[in-house]
Design a protein around this motif. Sequence first.
Motif, PDB file in Angstrom:
ATOM      1  N   GLU A   1      46.371  -0.004  21.001  1.00  0.00           N
ATOM      2  CA  GLU A   1      45.837  -1.339  20.713  1.00  0.00           C
ATOM      3  C   GLU A   1      44.422  -1.316  20.135  1.00  0.00           C
ATOM      4  N   ASP A   2      43.896  -0.113  19.907  1.00  0.00           N
ATOM      5  CA  ASP A   2      42.528   0.019  19.364  1.00  0.00           C
ATOM      6  C   ASP A   2      41.465  -0.590  20.274  1.00  0.00           C
ATOM      7  N   LEU A   3      41.695  -0.503  21.575  1.00  0.00           N
ATOM      8  CA  LEU A   3      40.757  -1.110  22.521  1.00  0.00           C
ATOM      9  C   LEU A   3      39.571  -0.198  22.775  1.00  0.00           C
ATOM     10  N   PHE A   4      39.824   1.109  22.707  1.00  0.00           N
ATOM     11  CA  PHE A   4      38.876   2.089  23.236  1.00  0.00           C
ATOM     12  C   PHE A   4      38.885   3.311  22.313  1.00  0.00           C
ATOM     13  N   ALA A   5      37.745   3.960  22.181  1.00  0.00           N
ATOM     14  CA  ALA A   5      37.693   5.154  21.315  1.00  0.00           C
ATOM     15  C   ALA A   5      37.198   6.373  22.094  1.00  0.00           C
ATOM     16  N   LEU A   6      37.802   7.499  21.797  1.00  0.00           N
ATOM     17  CA  LEU A   6      37.321   8.774  22.331  1.00  0.00           C
ATOM     18  C   LEU A   6      36.840   9.569  21.122  1.00  0.00           C
ATOM     19  N   ILE A   7      35.569   9.922  21.141  1.00  0.00           N
ATOM     20  CA  ILE A   7      34.981  10.562  19.959  1.00  0.00           C
ATOM     21  C   ILE A   7      34.500  11.964  20.309  1.00  0.00           C
TER      22      ILE A   7
ATOM     23  N   PRO B   1      33.537   0.490  15.440  1.00  0.00           N
ATOM     24  CA  PRO B   1      33.684   1.917  15.073  1.00  0.00           C
ATOM     25  C   PRO B   1      32.450   2.476  14.373  1.00  0.00           C
ATOM     26  N   ARG B   2      31.880   1.710  13.436  1.00  0.00           N
ATOM     27  CA  ARG B   2      30.731   2.247  12.704  1.00  0.00           C
ATOM     28  C   ARG B   2      29.486   2.315  13.602  1.00  0.00           C
ATOM     29  N   ASP B   3      29.299   1.297  14.435  1.00  0.00           N
ATOM     30  CA  ASP B   3      28.142   1.302  15.346  1.00  0.00           C
ATOM     31  C   ASP B   3      28.191   2.502  16.281  1.00  0.00           C
ATOM     32  N   ALA B   4      29.400   2.835  16.732  1.00  0.00           N
ATOM     33  CA  ALA B   4      29.542   3.970  17.658  1.00  0.00           C
ATOM     34  C   ALA B   4      29.121   5.269  16.972  1.00  0.00           C
TER      35      ALA B   4
ATOM     36  N   VAL C   1      32.953  14.281  14.855  1.00  0.00           N
ATOM     37  CA  VAL C   1      33.869  15.229  14.211  1.00  0.00           C
ATOM     38  C   VAL C   1      35.241  14.592  14.068  1.00  0.00           C
ATOM     39  N   MET C   2      35.672  13.907  15.104  1.00  0.00           N
ATOM     40  CA  MET C   2      37.023  13.343  15.134  1.00  0.00           C
ATOM     41  C   MET C   2      37.027  12.193  16.135  1.00  0.00           C
ATOM     42  N   GLU C   3      37.924  11.244  15.886  1.00  0.00           N
ATOM     43  CA  GLU C   3      37.946  10.051  16.734  1.00  0.00           C
ATOM     44  C   GLU C   3      39.388   9.652  17.009  1.00  0.00           C
ATOM     45  N   TRP C   4      39.672   9.297  18.242  1.00  0.00           N
ATOM     46  CA  TRP C   4      41.025   8.864  18.607  1.00  0.00           C
ATOM     47  C   TRP C   4      40.939   7.507  19.299  1.00  0.00           C
ATOM     48  N   THR C   5      41.966   6.693  19.129  1.00  0.00           N
ATOM     49  CA  THR C   5      42.006   5.417  19.849  1.00  0.00           C
ATOM     50  C   THR C   5      43.386   5.245  20.489  1.00  0.00           C
ATOM     51  N   ASP C   6      43.480   4.242  21.375  1.00  0.00           N
ATOM     52  CA  ASP C   6      44.768   3.914  21.977  1.00  0.00           C
ATOM     53  C   ASP C   6      45.558   3.052  20.987  1.00  0.00           C
TER      54      ASP C   6
ATOM     55  N   ILE D   1      34.020   5.457  24.319  1.00  0.00           N
ATOM     56  CA  ILE D   1      33.212   4.279  23.989  1.00  0.00           C
ATOM     57  C   ILE D   1      34.140   3.062  23.844  1.00  0.00           C
ATOM     58  N   ASP D   2      33.833   2.028  24.610  1.00  0.00           N
ATOM     59  CA  ASP D   2      34.659   0.821  24.573  1.00  0.00           C
ATOM     60  C   ASP D   2      34.319  -0.013  23.337  1.00  0.00           C
ATOM     61  N   ARG D   3      35.372  -0.631  22.756  1.00  0.00           N
ATOM     62  CA  ARG D   3      35.188  -1.374  21.509  1.00  0.00           C
ATOM     63  C   ARG D   3      35.017  -2.878  21.721  1.00  0.00           C
ATOM     64  N   ILE D   4      34.388  -3.501  20.758  1.00  0.00           N
ATOM     65  CA  ILE D   4      34.299  -4.968  20.762  1.00  0.00           C
ATOM     66  C   ILE D   4      35.712  -5.520  20.587  1.00  0.00           C
TER      67      ILE D   4
END
Length: 332
Positions: free
Chosen positions: A310-316, A288-291, A303-308, A194-197
């Motif tokens: 720069e916090d650009l993108f999240a893998l959940i 993050p919360r919206d996702a 269950v768990m969340e990872w980001t790059d 999921i891409d972040r704002i």
Amino acid sequence: MSSHAAGAFDRARPLAEDLFRAEVLAGLSARPRSLSPRWFYDRRGSELFEEITRLPEYYLTRAEREILLNHASKIAQIVGPGRAVIELGSGSSLKTPLLLNALAPSAYVPIDISGEFLRESVAALASVFPELAVYPIAADFMRPFTLPLSIKGFPRLGYFAGSTIGNMTVPVAVDFLRGIARTLGEGSLLLIGIDRIKDTRRLQAAYDDAQGITADFNLNLLHRINRELQATIPVDAFRHVARWNDYEARMEMHLEATREVRFTVAGRPFSIAQGETIHTENSLKYGPRDARTLLRAGGWVPVMEWTDREDLFALILARNCALTEGPRENRQ
Ligand code: AVI
């Protein structure tokens, strides 16, 4: 890798053609005019999208790949071996092998609307994973689909990469997630990108790159309509427009008429005024919360969340709760 679905690639074709015609005619007749982004992905569109994923401005793929490079072993540890991986979309050569390599899955089921592209990406994976059982499905994963009998009994992991969920409005995304939860069944997991704002300039550049590949990708939809629906759209009279819609937290892509145009599609006449646009895509971005809220609403518990870095993108990673939790009133 062995492919067990010889005829599966072409089965969806007549249905998709009828649907394409019906949706294009309805979308061009509506106000504001719109076309669904799912029609971007004919052969040329899929190739252009692959090019986009390699652009310097398009950070999404690199960020997601970085997350997989850094955290695939942790993901594999939580997911456990022997799951059937069901990928919604035929898989990026930059990301899917990283995941499959770490997971040691029992089977891989890529689902994609573009049969031709699916066939090629399956063939490319075959050389890297000769032992892996692969069951490709040529279908629109936005519509209900049936999983192959061969993976009956295997625990499942859905993989929905690239923030494609962002191409859906929130209600559509929630329904989609619920549908996937039903199809993957009890005990399933979902790994979703999921891409972040973020900074608007960065977003703007990602959707309007200097080389004009995203513009070609957007305009290819008009070429496709001309090719497949006997249409006469003067494609050179349209320009690619990408803009940030702050209220909806989304990047939008449009095709703007640079002069008044008249054309026909499947014999039906259309006239579009100078400056009028055809809305072709939304790319919603999530905090993050919206996702997490979105996933919850769709029947998945994060269950768990990872980001790059720069916090650009999240893998959940999320687990299916649609079938295992009681009615809404009983939940905390
Ligand atoms: C596939 N999808 C997640 C891409 C996106 O970023 O919304 C499609 C795309 N549109 C323009 N560039 C890429």
